[in-house]
Design a protein around this motif. Structure first.
Motif, PDB file in Angstrom:
ATOM      1  N   HIS A  40       0.963  -1.382   0.344  1.00 39.53           N
ATOM      2  CA  HIS A  40      -0.174  -0.166   0.350  1.00 39.53           C
ATOM      3  C   HIS A  40       1.210   0.830  -0.048  1.00 39.53           C
ATOM      4  CE1 HIS A  40      -3.692  -1.954   0.351  1.00 39.53           C
ATOM      5  NE2 HIS A  40      -3.285  -2.855   0.865  1.00 39.53           N
ATOM      6  N   LEU A  41       1.738   1.118   0.355  1.00 37.52           N
ATOM      7  CA  LEU A  41       3.233   2.200   0.823  1.00 37.52           C
ATOM      8  C   LEU A  41       3.354   2.500  -0.564  1.00 37.52           C
ATOM      9  CD1 LEU A  41       3.681   3.446   3.288  1.00 37.52           C
ATOM     10  CD2 LEU A  41       5.978   1.988   3.386  1.00 37.52           C
ATOM     11  N   LEU A  42       3.713   1.574  -0.979  1.00 39.12           N
ATOM     12  CA  LEU A  42       3.997   1.762  -2.061  1.00 39.12           C
ATOM     13  C   LEU A  42       3.213   2.187  -3.733  1.00 39.12           C
ATOM     14  CD1 LEU A  42       6.367  -1.469  -2.845  1.00 39.12           C
ATOM     15  CD2 LEU A  42       7.640   0.530  -2.864  1.00 39.12           C
ATOM     16  N   ASN A  43       1.882   1.665  -3.455  1.00 37.24           N
ATOM     17  CA  ASN A  43       1.053   2.225  -4.669  1.00 37.24           C
ATOM     18  C   ASN A  43       0.584   3.226  -3.946  1.00 37.24           C
ATOM     19  OD1 ASN A  43       0.558  -0.064  -6.217  1.00 37.24           O
ATOM     20  ND2 ASN A  43      -1.011  -0.794  -4.447  1.00 37.24           N
ATOM     21  N   GLY A  48       5.038   9.468  -6.867  1.00 34.94           N
ATOM     22  CA  GLY A  48       6.096  10.596  -6.558  1.00 34.94           C
ATOM     23  C   GLY A  48       7.153  10.631  -6.581  1.00 34.94           C
ATOM     24  N   GLN A  49       7.527   9.933  -6.307  1.00 34.47           N
ATOM     25  CA  GLN A  49       8.579   9.417  -5.979  1.00 34.47           C
ATOM     26  C   GLN A  49       9.571   8.960  -7.376  1.00 34.47           C
ATOM     27  OE1 GLN A  49       9.283   6.616  -2.747  1.00 34.47           O
ATOM     28  NE2 GLN A  49       9.093   8.437  -1.380  1.00 34.47           N
ATOM     29  N   THR A  50       9.428   7.960  -7.735  1.00 33.38           N
ATOM     30  CA  THR A  50      10.074   7.411  -9.349  1.00 33.38           C
ATOM     31  C   THR A  50       9.570   7.946 -10.575  1.00 33.38           C
ATOM     32  OG1 THR A  50       8.411   5.984  -9.175  1.00 33.38           O
ATOM     33  CG2 THR A  50      10.326   5.404  -7.717  1.00 33.38           C
ATOM     34  N   HIS A  51       8.481   8.173 -10.460  1.00 30.94           N
ATOM     35  CA  HIS A  51       7.795   9.195 -11.582  1.00 30.94           C
ATOM     36  C   HIS A  51       7.446   7.821 -12.620  1.00 30.94           C
ATOM     37  CE1 HIS A  51       8.355  13.273 -11.852  1.00 30.94           C
ATOM     38  NE2 HIS A  51       8.309  13.028 -10.800  1.00 30.94           N
ATOM     39  N   ALA A  52       7.839   6.631 -12.194  1.00 28.69           N
ATOM     40  CA  ALA A  52       7.289   5.364 -13.097  1.00 28.69           C
ATOM     41  C   ALA A  52       6.349   4.639 -12.718  1.00 28.69           C
ATOM     42  CB  ALA A  52       8.564   4.080 -12.670  1.00 28.69           C
ATOM     43  N   VAL A  56       6.119  -2.642 -10.351  1.00 32.99           N
ATOM     44  CA  VAL A  56       6.795  -2.824 -10.298  1.00 32.99           C
ATOM     45  C   VAL A  56       7.761  -3.108 -10.551  1.00 32.99           C
ATOM     46  CG1 VAL A  56       6.780  -5.641 -11.038  1.00 32.99           C
ATOM     47  CG2 VAL A  56       4.698  -4.925 -10.667  1.00 32.99           C
ATOM     48  N   VAL A  57       7.868  -2.336 -11.659  1.00 32.36           N
ATOM     49  CA  VAL A  57       9.909  -2.065 -12.636  1.00 32.36           C
ATOM     50  C   VAL A  57      10.429  -0.695 -11.745  1.00 32.36           C
ATOM     51  CG1 VAL A  57      10.516  -0.884 -13.904  1.00 32.36           C
ATOM     52  CG2 VAL A  57       9.793  -2.277 -14.659  1.00 32.36           C
ATOM     53  N   ALA A  58       9.338   0.094 -10.545  1.00 36.40           N
ATOM     54  CA  ALA A  58      10.061   0.899  -9.380  1.00 36.40           C
ATOM     55  C   ALA A  58      10.518   0.001  -8.226  1.00 36.40           C
ATOM     56  CB  ALA A  58       9.007   1.805  -9.085  1.00 36.40           C
ATOM     57  N   VAL A  59      10.063  -0.359  -8.795  1.00 41.77           N
ATOM     58  CA  VAL A  59      10.545  -1.815  -7.575  1.00 41.77           C
ATOM     59  C   VAL A  59      11.861  -2.677  -7.831  1.00 41.77           C
ATOM     60  CG1 VAL A  59       9.912  -3.871  -5.199  1.00 41.77           C
ATOM     61  CG2 VAL A  59       8.417  -2.182  -5.859  1.00 41.77           C
ATOM     62  N   THR A  60      11.609  -2.679  -8.818  1.00 40.55           N
ATOM     63  CA  THR A  60      12.571  -3.739  -9.109  1.00 40.55           C
ATOM     64  C   THR A  60      14.018  -3.248  -9.434  1.00 40.55           C
ATOM     65  OG1 THR A  60      12.011  -4.106 -11.513  1.00 40.55           O
ATOM     66  CG2 THR A  60      11.485  -6.121  -9.460  1.00 40.55           C
ATOM     67  N   PHE A  61      13.729  -1.676 -10.297  1.00 41.87           N
ATOM     68  CA  PHE A  61      15.245  -1.221 -10.814  1.00 41.87           C
ATOM     69  C   PHE A  61      15.511  -0.303  -9.371  1.00 41.87           C
ATOM     70  CE2 PHE A  61      13.844  -2.647 -14.771  1.00 41.87           C
ATOM     71  CZ  PHE A  61      14.920  -3.814 -14.512  1.00 41.87           C
ATOM     72  N   ASP A  62      14.756   0.383  -8.225  1.00 38.12           N
ATOM     73  CA  ASP A  62      14.855   1.314  -8.009  1.00 38.12           C
ATOM     74  C   ASP A  62      14.656   0.963  -6.525  1.00 38.12           C
ATOM     75  OD1 ASP A  62      14.997   3.753  -6.326  1.00 38.12           O
ATOM     76  OD2 ASP A  62      14.603   4.803  -8.262  1.00 38.12           O
ATOM     77  N   TYR A  63      13.978   0.700  -5.664  1.00 40.51           N
ATOM     78  CA  TYR A  63      13.350   0.495  -4.409  1.00 40.51           C
ATOM     79  C   TYR A  63      14.530  -0.729  -4.131  1.00 40.51           C
ATOM     80  CZ  TYR A  63       9.690   3.413  -4.136  1.00 40.51           C
ATOM     81  OH  TYR A  63       9.078   4.668  -4.558  1.00 40.51           O
TER      82      TYR A  63
END
Lengths: 240, 83
Positions: A40-43, A48-52, A56-63
């Motif tokens: 829920h936090l990621l959703n 706003g944080q990654t602009h992606a 799912v991709v924001a998680v795998t390639f950023d967070y």
């Protein structure tokens, strides 16, 4: 043990398994019923944080970009292992093969499917930060397009289109680029693999900072890795 | 559960059973391809397009490729032993 006793034992065991499974499935949360905090936090925050747009991709390639680096190395090392084992076991270079013409409909389907798969793969990689997919999925699709040439049409064309030294090189470049982008974060004064690029306008192919770059590095690596494995398997087949 | 999801589950169940019951290697590989395709639909109707894409590539192409090459190699070796 007689056949009758075996059947009885199987039926008793099978009934127990079915009962346990039914009991377990009955206790599962309903479809879409999710109580985790992290998701829920990621959703709420990831766009706003990654602009992606693809969380799912924001998680795998950023967070969790560092985890993905580990996965890249796993793939790299396993393909290296396959290549080392098979190349070592092949004592002499493969002889000229009797190239049998594959069954015609197979050939036609493969020839039609190849460009479509290739385009779809590139599309999936390129839109990783926007729509479902990304470097891993797109990379496999792109590789399959190339492998289809060898499988459905002509193996010598496959070997000429994707020579092994080239695939070797691309695989190394892909995994190296991923690590280099990570070091880029350090060079820019941030942490390893922290995005140092401008986040960009949401919805563009380039949005998401270093996410598209890491995505393409992964796509190249996965494509080369799958092509390389197929290449080794084809040569195994050609060896008598 | 919508009917499409139930149909996908039923198809995957039947496909898995068919793969296990098939005796001929080539037929088994072919059925495995259909089973993989069923999985793709299953993931799609359960709203996991990412997983569906991976399953499409792995189950629809990569796994059949490895199987086909292995079967070709094995049958060639057996043919040589017989002949």
């Amino acid at each position: 043990m007689s056949r009758r006793a075996r059947t009885a034992l199987f039926l008793a065991g099978g009934a127990g398994l079915v009962a346990l499974l039914a009991w377990g499935f009955a206790g599962l949360p309903a479809f879409g019923d999710y109580h985790g905090v992290y998701g829920h936090l990621l959703n709420q925050r990831s766009l706003g944080q990654t602009h992606a747009m693809n969380t799912v991709v924001a998680v795998t390639f950023d967070y969790r970009g560092f985890d993905t680096l580990g996965e890249e190395f796993i793939l790299f090392a396993s393909v290296l292992g396959v290549a080392l084992l098979l190349r070592e076991a092949r004592s002499r270079p493969p002889e000229e093969v009797d190239v049998r013409e594959p069954f015609d409909p197979v050939r036609a389907t493969g020839t039609i499917a190849t460009p479509l798969f290739f385009l779809l793969g590139l599309f999936v990689i390129a839109h990783g930060n926007l729509t479902p997919g990304g470097g891993f999925q797109g990379g496999v699709v792109t590789a399959v397009a190339i492998v289809l040439i060898g499988l459905a049409a002509d193996r010598s064309v496959f070997h000429r289109l994707a020579p092994k030294p080239f695939a070797d090189l691309l695989e190394g470049i892909g995994v190296g680029a991923y690590a280099a982008i990570g070091v880029g974060g350090v060079a820019a004064g941030a942490a390893f693999l922290q995005s140092f690029d401008e986040r960009g306008k949401i919805g563009l192919l380039t949005s998401g900072g270093t996410i598209p770059l890491l995505n393409w590095a992964t796509g190249i690596e996965v494509t080369a890795a799958v092509v390389l494995i197929a290449s080794e398997f084809f040569e195994e087949l050609e060896e008598r | 559960m919508i009917p499409l999801q139930a149909a996908a589950i039923a198809f995957v169940g039947a496909g898995g059973l068919a793969v296990v019951l098939a005796r001929d290697l080539v037929r088994q590989a072919l059925l495995n391809g259909f089973f993989g395709l069923g999985l793709v639909v299953l993931f799609l109707v359960f709203q996991a397009p990412d997983v569906a894409l991976s399953a499409l590539a792995v189950g629809g192409a990569a796994a059949p490729l490895v199987l086909a090459l292995a079967i070709a190699k094995v049958s060639r070796r057996e043919g040589r032993r017989d002949g």
